[in-house]
Scaffold this active site. Structure first.
Site, PDB file in Angstrom:
ATOM      1  N   CYS A  97      25.735 -14.409   6.585  1.00  0.00           N
ATOM      2  CA  CYS A  97      25.444 -13.613   6.374  1.00  0.00           C
ATOM      3  C   CYS A  97      24.609 -13.638   5.327  1.00  0.00           C
ATOM      4  O   CYS A  97      24.880 -13.551   4.295  1.00  0.00           O
ATOM      5  CB  CYS A  97      26.868 -12.900   5.895  1.00  0.00           C
ATOM      6  SG  CYS A  97      26.384 -10.581   5.916  1.00  0.00           S
ATOM      7  N   CYS A 141      24.987 -10.457   2.693  1.00  0.00           N
ATOM      8  CA  CYS A 141      26.452 -10.549   1.821  1.00  0.00           C
ATOM      9  C   CYS A 141      26.072 -11.701   1.615  1.00  0.00           C
ATOM     10  O   CYS A 141      26.388 -11.162  -0.333  1.00  0.00           O
ATOM     11  CB  CYS A 141      27.822 -11.412   3.114  1.00  0.00           C
ATOM     12  SG  CYS A 141      28.219 -10.631   4.779  1.00  0.00           S
TER      13      CYS A 141
END
Length: 102
Positions: free
Chosen positions: A30, A33
């Site tokens: 991600c 993230c």
């Protein structure tokens, strides 16, 4: 303090925590993230009155399901075992700090 949260330590590190816990639901694949991670590391180093709990959704799917995580990154602030605030998606450090304010 930054801690990796698993189903095995969730109760001790989150539910029984004497300080607020900011849960970071994330995954290695991600991009947002990875962008938010340095902010969380800085906050963990700067403020010992909060615990940053990192939950890898790929490794801890039951916890992700328990919290109804459908999008990452998701940040959840817990106090005394209760969800008090939640935010989805990338946030700059200033926004994360606001999330932690009372």
């Amino acid at each position: 303090m930054e801690v990796t949260i698993t189903k095995d330590n969730f109760e001790a590190e989150v539910l029984n925590s004497s300080v607020p816990v900011l849960l970071d639901f994330w995954a290695t694949w991600c991009g947002p993230c990875m962008m938010i991670a340095p902010h969380l590391e800085e906050i963990a180093a700067e403020d010992e009155s909060i615990t940053i709990g990192k939950i890898d959704v790929d490794e801890e799917m039951p916890l992700a399901l328990q919290f109804g995580i459908t999008s990452i990154p998701t940040l959840i602030v817990m106090e005394k075992g209760q969800v008090v605030k939640q935010a989805l998606g990338y946030r700059p450090k200033a926004d994360i700090l606001k999330l932690l304010e009372d």
